[in-house]
Design an enzyme around this catalytic site. Sequence first.
Site, PDB file in Angstrom:
ATOM      1  N   ASP A   1       0.855  -1.178   0.000  1.00  0.00           N
ATOM      2  CA  ASP A   1       0.000   0.000   0.000  1.00  0.00           C
ATOM      3  C   ASP A   1       0.896   1.235   0.000  1.00  0.00           C
ATOM      4  OD1 ASP A   1      -2.220   1.528   0.015  1.00  0.00           O
ATOM      5  OD2 ASP A   1      -2.936   0.955   1.996  1.00  0.00           O
TER       6      ASP A   1
ATOM      7  N   ASP B   1      -3.549   6.970  -4.405  1.00  0.00           N
ATOM      8  CA  ASP B   1      -4.883   7.418  -4.797  1.00  0.00           C
ATOM      9  C   ASP B   1      -5.475   8.339  -3.737  1.00  0.00           C
ATOM     10  OD1 ASP B   1      -4.777   4.952  -3.292  1.00  0.00           O
ATOM     11  OD2 ASP B   1      -6.944   4.796  -3.502  1.00  0.00           O
TER      12      ASP B   1
ATOM     13  N   GLY C   1     -11.805   3.136  -0.956  1.00  0.00           N
ATOM     14  CA  GLY C   1     -12.687   3.936  -0.120  1.00  0.00           C
ATOM     15  C   GLY C   1     -13.861   3.219   0.517  1.00  0.00           C
TER      16      GLY C   1
END
Length: 209
Positions: A83, A118, A184
Amino acid sequence: MFQILHRDGLSRYGELTVGNRKIITPNILPVIHPFKPEPWLNEIKKMNLKGIITNSYVLKKGNYDETKNIHDYLNYDGIIMTDSGTFQEHIYGAIETGNREMVEFQTNIGSDIITIRDVFSEIGHDRDEVIRGMMTTYDRGKEAKEITSGYIAYPIQGGLFPELRIKSAELMQSIGGEYFPIGGIVPLMERYRYADVIDIIINSKDRKS
């Protein structure tokens, strides 16, 4: 390369190959703290799980030596996805590392699946704010492709707006990758808003495959 081996309705059984490593999907990639991998990593090896996720932002903040391959460091030969710090930004607020810096770092440490920085759309964001984040994510995806030849994860954003999830999926697919995490959704899952999560998955799914 992702190869679909079998279909059943909207579900797919497949094989993901990254370099010389393979994993059957659907699968679960446990999240491992890079500086506190044990005893969890040992248990993962016992269960013969073929992939994990760890956090490149935590590694970078901890002054990890970029010349060390992450597989050697963790003593793990399965697929390692990293990540980029987006979730940390969601939890703690703005972080100081940019997209280029994090993509280069993940490339240097030998991550199998590199994640771009992102923009995480929060539940309370209005449509205009979600669009700005979605477009920034798209721009960062294009930048990442220019930076690295590695295997890149292109997260799909769009908040709670179905038409924006569809648009984000189309934009990210247009970059040319094949791995598209749905971004999200953790805050929704934490609030047990699973109906919203299902809607997001359906609208994020590639309708051509």
